[in-house]
Structures are given as C-alpha cells and as structure tokens.
Design a protein around this motif. Structure first.
Motif, mmCIF file in Angstrom:
data_model
loop_
_atom_site.group_PDB
_atom_site.id
_atom_site.type_symbol
_atom_site.label_atom_id
_atom_site.label_comp_id
_atom_site.label_asym_id
_atom_site.label_seq_id
_atom_site.Cartn_x
_atom_site.Cartn_y
_atom_site.Cartn_z
ATOM 1 N N LYS A 34 0.838 -1.201 0.000
ATOM 2 C CA LYS A 34 0.000 0.000 0.000
ATOM 3 C C LYS A 34 0.879 1.260 0.000
ATOM 4 O O LYS A 34 0.585 2.230 -0.681
ATOM 5 C CB LYS A 34 -0.953 -0.002 1.197
ATOM 6 C CG LYS A 34 -1.992 1.112 1.137
ATOM 7 C CD LYS A 34 -3.092 0.873 2.141
ATOM 8 C CE LYS A 34 -4.223 1.837 2.121
ATOM 9 N NZ LYS A 34 -4.171 3.012 1.305
ATOM 10 N N ALA A 35 1.980 1.215 0.746
ATOM 11 C CA ALA A 35 2.906 2.357 0.791
ATOM 12 C C ALA A 35 3.509 2.617 -0.597
ATOM 13 O O ALA A 35 3.619 3.768 -1.025
ATOM 14 C CB ALA A 35 4.009 2.101 1.818
ATOM 15 N N LEU A 36 3.863 1.554 -1.311
ATOM 16 C CA LEU A 36 4.417 1.702 -2.662
ATOM 17 C C LEU A 36 3.368 2.288 -3.618
ATOM 18 O O LEU A 36 3.689 3.128 -4.460
ATOM 19 C CB LEU A 36 4.945 0.365 -3.187
ATOM 20 C CG LEU A 36 6.250 -0.111 -2.535
ATOM 21 C CD1 LEU A 36 6.523 -1.576 -2.863
ATOM 22 C CD2 LEU A 36 7.431 0.756 -2.932
ATOM 23 N N LYS A 37 2.115 1.884 -3.446
ATOM 24 C CA LYS A 37 1.022 2.454 -4.260
ATOM 25 C C LYS A 37 0.879 3.945 -3.974
ATOM 26 O O LYS A 37 0.634 4.737 -4.878
ATOM 27 C CB LYS A 37 -0.298 1.739 -3.965
ATOM 28 C CG LYS A 37 -0.450 0.436 -4.725
ATOM 29 C CD LYS A 37 -1.880 -0.095 -4.626
ATOM 30 C CE LYS A 37 -2.045 -1.318 -5.477
ATOM 31 N NZ LYS A 37 -2.407 -2.507 -4.705
ATOM 32 N N GLU A 38 1.036 4.309 -2.716
ATOM 33 C CA GLU A 38 0.956 5.716 -2.325
ATOM 34 C C GLU A 38 2.108 6.528 -2.935
ATOM 35 O O GLU A 38 1.914 7.642 -3.382
ATOM 36 C CB GLU A 38 0.963 5.853 -0.798
ATOM 37 C CG GLU A 38 -0.377 5.608 -0.149
ATOM 38 C CD GLU A 38 -1.365 6.715 -0.474
ATOM 39 O OE1 GLU A 38 -1.446 7.698 0.274
ATOM 40 O OE2 GLU A 38 -2.062 6.600 -1.503
ATOM 41 N N ILE A 39 3.301 5.941 -2.960
ATOM 42 C CA ILE A 39 4.451 6.609 -3.584
ATOM 43 C C ILE A 39 4.144 6.848 -5.065
ATOM 44 O O ILE A 39 4.353 7.946 -5.576
ATOM 45 C CB ILE A 39 5.753 5.774 -3.422
ATOM 46 C CG1 ILE A 39 6.194 5.761 -1.954
ATOM 47 C CG2 ILE A 39 6.868 6.327 -4.318
ATOM 48 C CD1 ILE A 39 7.346 4.811 -1.643
ATOM 49 N N LEU A 40 3.628 5.829 -5.723
ATOM 50 C CA LEU A 40 3.274 5.958 -7.139
ATOM 51 C C LEU A 40 2.217 7.049 -7.343
ATOM 52 O O LEU A 40 2.236 7.760 -8.341
ATOM 53 C CB LEU A 40 2.772 4.616 -7.695
ATOM 54 C CG LEU A 40 3.862 3.556 -7.888
ATOM 55 C CD1 LEU A 40 3.256 2.177 -8.070
ATOM 56 C CD2 LEU A 40 4.769 3.904 -9.063
ATOM 57 N N LYS A 65 12.080 -6.635 -1.916
ATOM 58 C CA LYS A 65 12.890 -6.356 -3.106
ATOM 59 C C LYS A 65 12.054 -6.589 -4.366
ATOM 60 O O LYS A 65 12.046 -5.772 -5.286
ATOM 61 C CB LYS A 65 14.143 -7.238 -3.104
ATOM 62 C CG LYS A 65 15.037 -7.037 -4.308
ATOM 63 C CD LYS A 65 16.287 -7.905 -4.216
ATOM 64 C CE LYS A 65 17.130 -7.755 -5.466
ATOM 65 N NZ LYS A 65 18.453 -8.350 -5.326
ATOM 66 N N LYS A 66 11.329 -7.693 -4.375
ATOM 67 C CA LYS A 66 10.463 -8.042 -5.506
ATOM 68 C C LYS A 66 9.363 -6.978 -5.684
ATOM 69 O O LYS A 66 9.061 -6.572 -6.807
ATOM 70 C CB LYS A 66 9.858 -9.430 -5.249
ATOM 71 C CG LYS A 66 9.317 -10.099 -6.481
ATOM 72 C CD LYS A 66 8.878 -11.514 -6.149
ATOM 73 C CE LYS A 66 8.155 -12.133 -7.326
ATOM 74 N NZ LYS A 66 7.704 -13.489 -7.031
ATOM 75 N N MET A 67 8.775 -6.558 -4.573
ATOM 76 C CA MET A 67 7.720 -5.533 -4.587
ATOM 77 C C MET A 67 8.232 -4.217 -5.178
ATOM 78 O O MET A 67 7.570 -3.592 -6.000
ATOM 79 C CB MET A 67 7.246 -5.275 -3.155
ATOM 80 C CG MET A 67 5.859 -5.730 -2.860
ATOM 81 S SD MET A 67 5.446 -5.196 -1.181
ATOM 82 C CE MET A 67 5.155 -6.788 -0.454
ATOM 83 N N ILE A 68 9.424 -3.803 -4.732
ATOM 84 C CA ILE A 68 10.034 -2.553 -5.200
ATOM 85 C C ILE A 68 10.294 -2.649 -6.702
ATOM 86 O O ILE A 68 9.942 -1.760 -7.472
ATOM 87 C CB ILE A 68 11.341 -2.245 -4.428
ATOM 88 C CG1 ILE A 68 11.038 -1.925 -2.960
ATOM 89 C CG2 ILE A 68 12.104 -1.083 -5.088
ATOM 90 C CD1 ILE A 68 12.238 -1.979 -2.030
ATOM 91 N N LYS A 69 10.873 -3.777 -7.105
ATOM 92 C CA LYS A 69 11.225 -3.963 -8.518
ATOM 93 C C LYS A 69 10.005 -4.107 -9.422
ATOM 94 O O LYS A 69 10.072 -3.809 -10.603
ATOM 95 C CB LYS A 69 12.172 -5.150 -8.674
ATOM 96 C CG LYS A 69 13.557 -4.839 -8.094
ATOM 97 C CD LYS A 69 14.486 -6.006 -8.182
ATOM 98 C CE LYS A 69 15.155 -5.998 -9.532
ATOM 99 N NZ LYS A 69 16.361 -6.825 -9.581
ATOM 100 N N SER A 70 8.879 -4.533 -8.865
ATOM 101 C CA SER A 70 7.676 -4.621 -9.700
ATOM 102 C C SER A 70 6.935 -3.280 -9.728
ATOM 103 O O SER A 70 6.105 -3.049 -10.600
ATOM 104 C CB SER A 70 6.767 -5.756 -9.239
ATOM 105 O OG SER A 70 6.205 -5.457 -7.991
#
Length: 164
Positions: free
Chosen positions: A110-116, A140-145
């Motif tokens: 969810k945090a990565l979605k917020e960054i996007l 790592k996989k989450m960041i790279k995807s």
C-alpha cells in the motif's frame, strides 16, 4: 519459533541521531551521486525519523513518520503520518526518499502504491532496503515490480534508484 522484535522508535527517538546519523549520511552521500536535486524540487522523505535525510538535500523537503517522538526530536518540515496514507495530493513530488524504513511499514504494498500516487511522472524515487530485514526478498520483488530501478550495494542496505 523465531521472534522478531520491532524497534520502538518512540523509545529510541532521543538517541536516534547519535546511533544512526553517521550511517544515514553515508547512504545519502552515495544517493547524492546518483540523483539530481534542484533548489525548487519538492522532496518527500517517507519514514523520515528525525529528519536526517529530509534535511540533507537543498530543496523544498517534507518528512513524514508515524513516530510522534521521532518527529518531536527532529528538525525541519516533519509531520506525523503513515506511509500507507500519505496526506498529499496526486503527482506533486519530484523526489521521494524512503531510507531504511520500508521494512517497518505495516503494509509496504500500500505504501508503494501511495508513492506511485504522489510522485510526478518523471520523479526520482530512492528506496533503501535493509539487507537483514526478515522480508528482504519479498520487499525487493515488490520494489522492482513497482519501479524500474538500478540497484546499488551499500554496506547494510540495497539502494534502489528509479530510472522512471
């Protein structure tokens, strides 16, 4: 059975800089060589702690952290907020930093979605991931995807820098 102890940042807030400032500055010096920062850039530092990385670059920066004590013991433009619920409009940041904090988030996806959501289309995103974190491979996989990144190897962290 393995037990993992989550660090209580409210407890260590007063001594955080003493414990981690040198280590943080070392990472920031590496990052500095790989990103371009302009004076008018808007920078968001997620999981900013006491604001070491928030205040490192000379631009318009704001830091968020969910530890009241870290914010209180910090310097600069720091606000209490969660990475999973960023209190900002869409597409407003030129630079987003997340230095050695993603492994502490309750919901990193969810945090990565917020960054996007809050980054401008050409924004530079830098996420550092603690190599010792128990969910290193998954994160790592989450960041790279989520981002097209180049990886830099640092002493304790892997540094991911988006190349958009």
């Amino acid at each position: 059975t393995k037990f993992y102890i989550l660090m209580d940042y409210n407890i260590i807030a007063k001594s955080y800089n003493e414990l981690y400032e040198e280590e943080q500055i070392k990472k920031l010096k590496i990052i500095e060589q790989h990103i371009k920062v302009k004076k008018n850039d808007k920078l968001l530092d997620i999981g900013c702690g006491t604001g070491i990385s928030t205040n490192y670059f000379k631009c318009k920066s704001i830091g968020i952290d969910n530890s009241k004590e870290m914010i209180k013991n910090g310097k600069g433009n720091l606000i209490l907020a969660k990475a999973e619920y960023l209190p900002f409009k869409d597409k407003i940041f030129d630079i987003i930093l997340c230095i050695t904090s993603i492994h502490n988030f309750k919901n990193p996806k969810k945090a990565l979605k917020e960054i996007l959501r809050v980054k401008k289309s050409k924004a530079q995103v830098v996420i550092t991931l603690l190599k010792k974190s128990k969910n290193y491979k998954v994160l790592k996989k989450m960041i790279k995807s989520s981002f097209k990144v180049k990886e830099l190897d640092e002493d304790k962290d892997t540094i991911f820098i988006s190349s958009n």
